[in-house]
Design a protein around this motif. Structure first.
Motif, short mmCIF file in Angstrom:
data_model
loop_
_atom_site.label_atom_id
_atom_site.label_comp_id
_atom_site.label_asym_id
_atom_site.label_seq_id
_atom_site.Cartn_x
_atom_site.Cartn_y
_atom_site.Cartn_z
N THR A 346 -42.17 -16.34 -14.64
CA THR A 346 -43.25 -15.36 -14.80
C THR A 346 -44.53 -15.84 -14.11
OG1 THR A 346 -42.37 -14.51 -16.89
CG2 THR A 346 -44.73 -14.19 -16.49
N ASN A 349 -44.13 -15.92 -10.38
CA ASN A 349 -44.29 -14.57 -9.83
C ASN A 349 -45.76 -14.18 -9.75
OD1 ASN A 349 -43.12 -11.70 -9.30
ND2 ASN A 349 -44.54 -11.40 -11.01
N ASN A 350 -46.53 -14.52 -10.79
CA ASN A 350 -47.96 -14.20 -10.78
C ASN A 350 -48.70 -14.96 -9.68
OD1 ASN A 350 -47.49 -12.60 -13.03
ND2 ASN A 350 -48.12 -14.17 -14.49
N ASP A 352 -47.39 -16.05 -6.92
CA ASP A 352 -46.97 -15.48 -5.64
C ASP A 352 -47.75 -14.20 -5.33
OD1 ASP A 352 -45.19 -17.53 -5.73
OD2 ASP A 352 -43.50 -16.29 -6.38
N THR A 353 -48.00 -13.40 -6.37
CA THR A 353 -48.75 -12.16 -6.18
C THR A 353 -50.19 -12.45 -5.77
OG1 THR A 353 -47.36 -11.04 -7.82
CG2 THR A 353 -49.46 -10.00 -7.29
N TYR A 375 -41.24 -15.80 -4.17
CA TYR A 375 -40.59 -14.74 -4.95
C TYR A 375 -39.09 -14.97 -5.01
CZ TYR A 375 -44.78 -11.77 -5.11
OH TYR A 375 -46.02 -11.26 -5.37
N ALA A 378 -38.46 -17.47 -7.73
CA ALA A 378 -38.61 -16.88 -9.07
C ALA A 378 -37.39 -16.06 -9.45
CB ALA A 378 -39.87 -16.02 -9.12
N ARG A 382 -35.42 -15.27 -12.87
CA ARG A 382 -35.61 -13.88 -13.29
C ARG A 382 -34.45 -13.05 -12.76
NH1 ARG A 382 -41.67 -11.25 -13.00
NH2 ARG A 382 -42.36 -11.97 -15.04
N GLN A 390 -38.24 -7.70 -15.67
CA GLN A 390 -38.97 -8.74 -14.94
C GLN A 390 -38.35 -8.96 -13.56
OE1 GLN A 390 -38.02 -8.87 -18.06
NE2 GLN A 390 -39.76 -9.47 -19.35
N THR A 394 -40.35 -8.52 -9.97
CA THR A 394 -40.38 -9.51 -8.89
C THR A 394 -39.80 -8.94 -7.60
OG1 THR A 394 -40.13 -11.25 -10.56
CG2 THR A 394 -39.77 -11.88 -8.27
N ASN A 397 -42.47 -6.89 -6.03
CA ASN A 397 -43.48 -7.73 -5.37
C ASN A 397 -42.94 -8.32 -4.06
OD1 ASN A 397 -45.19 -7.21 -7.49
ND2 ASN A 397 -44.76 -9.12 -8.55
#
Length: 439
Positions: A346, A349-350, A352-353, A375, A378, A382, A390, A394, A397
């Motif tokens: 999680t 992923n955040n 990476d964003t 990503y 992740a 995920r 989730q 991802t 994203n």
């Protein structure tokens, strides 16, 4: 010695039918209806004549009290409420009025009077009496819908008037007392600091499930309108000057309030709640020890990054994104893939964003490439089977990162890859399940 006064109806003679002979005589004179009315009038007169003796009977007094009671007012929905029952042996409810005046200083909480008196059981062991009283208090709380009930009595202590107060919460909360008892003189009615402090702890712990019910249990739903009044109450409670906060409870309260503010800011489109949320997360981090509660510390860092990133999306420049990246990287020091794989994914992923947004703002293909690779990492944790929503987030994203790269490159390979990834994400991001994400 004078004979005691007799009731005017003591000499009525009862006939074979069980009715007084006088009734039959009356019936002949004035008819059945008139006779019945006369008998009812006579009964009322007899009750008046013997009233002082009647009210002393043990089964009469409770019935009279129940008759005199008013309807129970309901606590306002969604509002922290302290209900106050009548105090036993409180002449003219003088002490109760003083108590209610004091409770008005308790910021963030509504106070409600209850037209009922809680009684301490007369028989049994102290433990059994306490249990019985708490059960009755909670039964009353269920009718009212309040969070806490304050009840007790007025007693004589060293020749002076004193209060013996109890409080009972609507339900047991881990980490809080199930009830409290306080005894103090009422000349100045300065409630003891322990009273305020204990009440603050239980109210603080009771608010957290309410916030979670709106911010965690209803993902994807618009809950900002319901959060606004709760935020105002919790903010006032956090800032309340009465009593002393337990440091752990205060940290939990600030964290919950920060979560609510972040959701409110996200859904309402207002930046001020996000700014306040960021400030609160930083205060929580000041009090949390990374070594003592490493995963809680990491969760706070992750949430701080989320609030910073959301604010950064609404502002120009890259300052908020840069700070979000730092917060996520701090979180990943404790949210490792080995210790907490899904939480790691999680936060990854955040992060990476945030890198993706930085790449877009700075037109930096290297950061976009890094986001695509991250990503992919992740997604190893995920997975669709383990966490379908989730995984879809991802995937979405990843598709955005591929699309941004494709817009800066010759050819269509990246854009075609983005289309495939978006299509896969929509298999889980359906309109029925998550209407906001599928748009």
């Amino acid at each position: 010695m004078a004979e005691p006064a007799k009731s005017p109806f003591e000499n009525l003679i009862v006939g074979p039918s069980g009715w007084p002979e006088a009734y039959h005589q009356l019936q002949q004179l004035i008819g059945a209806r008139g006779a019945i009315l006369f008998i009812l009038f006579a009964a009322a007169l007899l009750v008046w004549w013997k009233w002082e003796e009647i009210v002393k009977r043990p089964w009469i007094k409770p019935a009279i009290e129940r008759f005199k009671r008013g309807a129970i007012d309901k606590a306002p929905a969604g509002v922290l409420t302290i209900a106050v029952a009548h105090l036993q042996d409180d002449d003219g409810q003088k002490q109760e009025k003083l108590l209610l005046d004091e409770l008005k200083h308790f910021d963030g909480v509504e106070t409600l009077t209850v037209d009922r008196a809680m009684e301490w059981p007369a028989s049994g062991t102290e433990q059994s009496k306490k249990k019985k009283a708490e059960e009755e208090a909670r039964r009353l709380l269920r009718q009212i819908g309040a969070d806490v009930l304050i009840w007790g009595s007025v007693i004589s202590l060293s020749g002076k008037s004193a209060m013996r107060l109890y409080w009972t919460p609507a339900r047991d909360v881990p980490g809080a007392k199930s009830t409290g008892r306080y005894q103090f003189q009422t000349e100045t009615l300065e409630l003891p600091i322990e009273f305020w402090s204990d009440l603050k702890q239980i109210l603080g712990l009771l608010t957290q499930p309410r916030i979670a019910a709106l911010t965690v249990d209803k993902p994807g739903h618009y809950v900002a309108d319901k959060l606004a009044p709760l935020i105002a109450q919790v903010r006032a409670l956090v800032q309340s000057r009465e009593g002393v906060w337990n440091p752990e409870t205060l940290a939990e309260m600030r964290f919950s309030l920060a979560v609510a503010l972040a959701v409110y800011g996200d859904q309402s489109g207002k930046n001020e709640p996000l700014v306040e949320s960021i400030e609160l997360y930083r205060k929580v981090l000041e009090g949390l020890g990374r070594a003592r509660v490493p995963l809680d510390w990491a969760t706070t860092q992750n949430n701080l990054g989320n609030a910073l990133q959301r604010l950064g999306e609404r502002e120009s420049g890259t300052v908020q994104f840069d700070e979000a990246v730092l917060a996520y990287r701090e979180a990943l020091k404790e949210r490792t893939r080995e210790r907490a794989p899904l939480q790691w994914a999680t936060t990854q992923n955040n992060l990476d964003t945030a890198l993706l947004r930085l790449g877009e703002r700075k037109s930096d293909p290297a950061k976009l490439e890094g986001a695509v690779e991250a990503y992919g990492e992740a997604l190893q944790e995920r997975t669709r089977e383990r966490a379908p929503l989730q995984w879809a987030e991802t995937q979405n994203n990843l598709g955005t990162a591929l699309l941004r790269l494709g817009e800066r490159e010759n050819g269509t390979a990246r854009i075609e890859g983005a289309v495939i990834v978006f299509h896969e994400a929509l298999q889980e991001f359906t309109r029925a399940r998550v209407p906001r994400q599928c748009t």
